[in-house]
Design a protein around this motif. Structure first.
Motif, mmCIF file in Angstrom:
data_model
loop_
_atom_site.group_PDB
_atom_site.id
_atom_site.type_symbol
_atom_site.label_atom_id
_atom_site.label_comp_id
_atom_site.label_asym_id
_atom_site.label_seq_id
_atom_site.Cartn_x
_atom_site.Cartn_y
_atom_site.Cartn_z
ATOM 1 N N LYS A 1 0.707 -60.775 51.507
ATOM 2 C CA LYS A 1 0.152 -59.434 52.096
ATOM 3 C C LYS A 1 0.691 -57.494 51.080
ATOM 4 N N LEU A 2 0.737 -58.623 49.764
ATOM 5 C CA LEU A 2 1.442 -57.179 49.273
ATOM 6 C C LEU A 2 0.440 -56.954 48.062
ATOM 7 N N HIS A 3 -0.384 -58.013 47.985
ATOM 8 C CA HIS A 3 -1.587 -57.720 47.649
ATOM 9 C C HIS A 3 -2.908 -56.869 48.026
ATOM 10 N N ALA A 4 -3.013 -57.078 49.759
ATOM 11 C CA ALA A 4 -3.543 -55.924 50.101
ATOM 12 C C ALA A 4 -3.338 -54.895 50.882
ATOM 13 N N GLU A 5 -1.674 -54.981 50.143
ATOM 14 C CA GLU A 5 -1.449 -52.874 50.412
ATOM 15 C C GLU A 5 -0.995 -52.537 49.435
ATOM 16 N N ASP A 6 -1.664 -52.966 47.808
ATOM 17 C CA ASP A 6 -1.677 -52.547 46.986
ATOM 18 C C ASP A 6 -0.360 -52.549 45.919
ATOM 19 N N VAL A 7 0.336 -52.671 46.416
ATOM 20 C CA VAL A 7 1.375 -53.126 45.426
ATOM 21 C C VAL A 7 1.090 -53.462 44.415
ATOM 22 N N GLN A 8 2.078 -52.989 42.868
ATOM 23 C CA GLN A 8 2.171 -53.741 41.581
ATOM 24 C C GLN A 8 2.109 -54.609 41.635
ATOM 25 N N PHE A 9 2.355 -55.821 41.222
ATOM 26 C CA PHE A 9 2.715 -57.469 40.601
ATOM 27 C C PHE A 9 3.275 -57.262 39.308
ATOM 28 N N ILE A 10 3.383 -57.875 38.563
ATOM 29 C CA ILE A 10 4.220 -57.742 37.904
ATOM 30 C C ILE A 10 3.791 -59.528 37.169
ATOM 31 N N HIS A 11 3.590 -60.755 38.065
ATOM 32 C CA HIS A 11 3.495 -61.739 37.805
ATOM 33 C C HIS A 11 2.899 -62.465 39.374
ATOM 34 N N GLU A 12 2.059 -62.665 39.597
ATOM 35 C CA GLU A 12 2.034 -63.317 40.759
ATOM 36 C C GLU A 12 2.874 -65.335 40.675
ATOM 37 N N PHE B 1 7.102 -65.012 43.165
ATOM 38 C CA PHE B 1 6.593 -63.653 41.824
ATOM 39 C C PHE B 1 7.289 -62.450 41.234
ATOM 40 N N ARG B 2 6.872 -61.854 41.059
ATOM 41 C CA ARG B 2 7.751 -60.546 41.471
ATOM 42 C C ARG B 2 6.886 -59.081 41.097
ATOM 43 N N VAL B 3 7.593 -58.055 41.274
ATOM 44 C CA VAL B 3 6.156 -56.268 42.042
ATOM 45 C C VAL B 3 7.253 -55.320 41.364
ATOM 46 N N PHE B 4 6.818 -54.553 41.848
ATOM 47 C CA PHE B 4 7.361 -53.275 41.188
ATOM 48 C C PHE B 4 7.337 -52.840 42.461
ATOM 49 N N ASP B 5 8.402 -52.037 42.982
ATOM 50 C CA ASP B 5 8.681 -51.489 44.326
ATOM 51 C C ASP B 5 8.127 -49.852 44.125
ATOM 52 N N GLU C 1 12.040 -59.567 42.396
ATOM 53 C CA GLU C 1 11.967 -61.116 42.501
ATOM 54 C C GLU C 1 11.812 -61.304 43.764
ATOM 55 N N PHE C 2 10.945 -62.644 44.256
ATOM 56 C CA PHE C 2 11.058 -63.167 45.384
ATOM 57 C C PHE C 2 10.540 -64.139 45.038
ATOM 58 N N SER C 3 11.930 -65.635 46.040
ATOM 59 C CA SER C 3 11.332 -66.462 44.817
ATOM 60 C C SER C 3 12.227 -68.027 45.663
ATOM 61 N N THR C 4 11.718 -69.176 46.385
ATOM 62 C CA THR C 4 12.411 -69.738 47.276
ATOM 63 C C THR C 4 11.980 -71.346 46.303
ATOM 64 N N GLY C 5 12.653 -72.124 46.528
ATOM 65 C CA GLY C 5 12.546 -73.667 46.184
ATOM 66 C C GLY C 5 13.664 -73.485 44.507
ATOM 67 N N LYS D 1 15.674 -46.027 33.190
ATOM 68 C CA LYS D 1 14.803 -45.807 32.047
ATOM 69 C C LYS D 1 14.021 -46.753 32.400
ATOM 70 N N GLY D 2 14.271 -47.864 33.198
ATOM 71 C CA GLY D 2 13.550 -49.237 33.016
ATOM 72 C C GLY D 2 12.327 -49.412 34.751
ATOM 73 N N LEU D 3 12.191 -48.477 34.579
ATOM 74 C CA LEU D 3 11.721 -48.316 36.251
ATOM 75 C C LEU D 3 9.656 -48.594 35.515
ATOM 76 N N PHE D 4 8.724 -48.918 36.567
ATOM 77 C CA PHE D 4 7.825 -49.632 35.629
ATOM 78 C C PHE D 4 7.318 -49.903 34.641
ATOM 79 N N VAL D 5 8.583 -50.468 33.926
ATOM 80 C CA VAL D 5 8.826 -51.824 32.818
ATOM 81 C C VAL D 5 9.536 -52.834 32.868
ATOM 82 N N ALA D 6 8.269 -54.364 32.487
ATOM 83 C CA ALA D 6 8.956 -55.465 34.212
ATOM 84 C C ALA D 6 9.850 -55.945 32.877
#
Length: 311
Positions: free
Chosen positions: A83-94, A107-111, A118-122, A303-308
């Protein structure tokens, strides 16, 4: 009932320059348990939570490293990533197997403002215990609040991409939005966004067992030498108690309890006028909200915005 792919707020991760002092404060005074320590890295759990940790501290320049969210299943992780890929959200990693403490799949993204999520399970959970009567330690992480220069744009990003819902808002007498409380489950809010002069952390909130434990906890933190910047009182939006303190790094942190639970089907969002004293504190026990109080939670520019983060 609304079905969301994001199930709950798991943890907050902060970078702080005074790492040892900060870790000591959260363990010795705030009441968290260190469950893993690495060089310049500490994972802290709440005794009443099955989350492997609810706060991660890292030694570095001050910033928000991550906001970590739970997802119910690997299928939901993959669906959310698609969903986030389809909406062109910027990914940190898949989506991948996570090799950090407690593991999992995620996986991780930038808002939209550049905060890392980070969004995780398991992942591995821990055994929670019942907090004892009058025990003044946090039971769990309650919510995380961000400052934003563009409140409505930031809040709308979470609505559009993560299906969060605005539960209530604080507004000026002229109707200008000042804060949105946002939910991803029946808790009144798991995150909130406040209008601020820059993007930064507004505060972290930790849930106590009940009113007695909350009051005893507030007294304990006062005796530690930390400064209470607002409280004790009871908010209108969310109906939760509040006692706000500054941690050694200058972040605002809160003891709270009794946050409202809401029903997606029947809840109606309200706009609470901040000029009304009962909006901020139903009891009238806390000092009146003012610019002097509010600016304590503006915090330093993140100062950490858009810096993983490195971990």
């Amino acid at each position: 009932m609304t079905e969301r792919l994001v199930s709950h707020l798991r943890y907050a991760a902060l970078a702080v320059p005074n790492f040892e002092v900060e870790r000591d404060f959260f363990v010795r005074h705030w009441g968290l348990t260190e469950v893993r320590a690495e060089d310049g890295l500490s994972y802290l759990a709440a005794e009443g939570s099955t989350e492997p940790f609810i706060l991660r501290l890292r030694k570095d320049d001050k910033r928000v490293d991550l906001a970590g969210f739970g997802v119910r299943s690997r299928a939901d992780v993959d669906a959310l990533a698609a969903k986030l890929h389809a909406e062109d959200v910027q990914f940190i990693h898949e989506p991948q197997e996570l090799d950090g403490f407690s593991g999992g799949y995620g996986f991780r993204v930038f808002d939209g403002d550049g905060r890392a999520l980070e969004f995780s399970t398991g992942y591995q959970t821990r055994e929670a215990r019942k907090i004892r009567e009058r025990e003044p330690i946090p039971a769990k992480l309650s919510h995380m609040v961000f400052n934003s220069q563009d409140l409505n744009k930031t809040a709308q990003w979470y609505v559009d991409h993560l299906d969060f819902t605005i539960s209530d808002s604080l507004v000026r007498p002229d109707g200008t939005d000042m804060m949105h409380f946002m939910r991803c489950n029946p808790n009144h809010h798991s995150i909130a966004v406040a209008m601020g002069p820059h993007h930064s952390l507004h505060h972290l909130s930790f849930e106590m067992r009940g009113i007695e434990e909350w009051m005893r906890g507030a007294g304990k933190i006062l005796r530690s030498g930390a400064r209470m910047i607002w409280g004790p009182g009871r908010h209108n939006a969310g109906d939760n108690t509040f006692a706000y303190f500054l941690d050694p790094a200058g972040n605002t942190i809160e003891y709270t309890t009794e946050l409202s639970m809401v029903d997606d089907e029947n809840w109606v969002a309200h706009k609470h006028d901040i000029s009304q004293l009962s909006t901020q504190d139903q009891w009238g026990t806390a000092q009146e909200m003012s610019e002097l109080v509010a600016r304590e939670s503006f915090n330093d520019i993140d100062k950490g915005l858009f810096v993983a983060p490195p971990v």
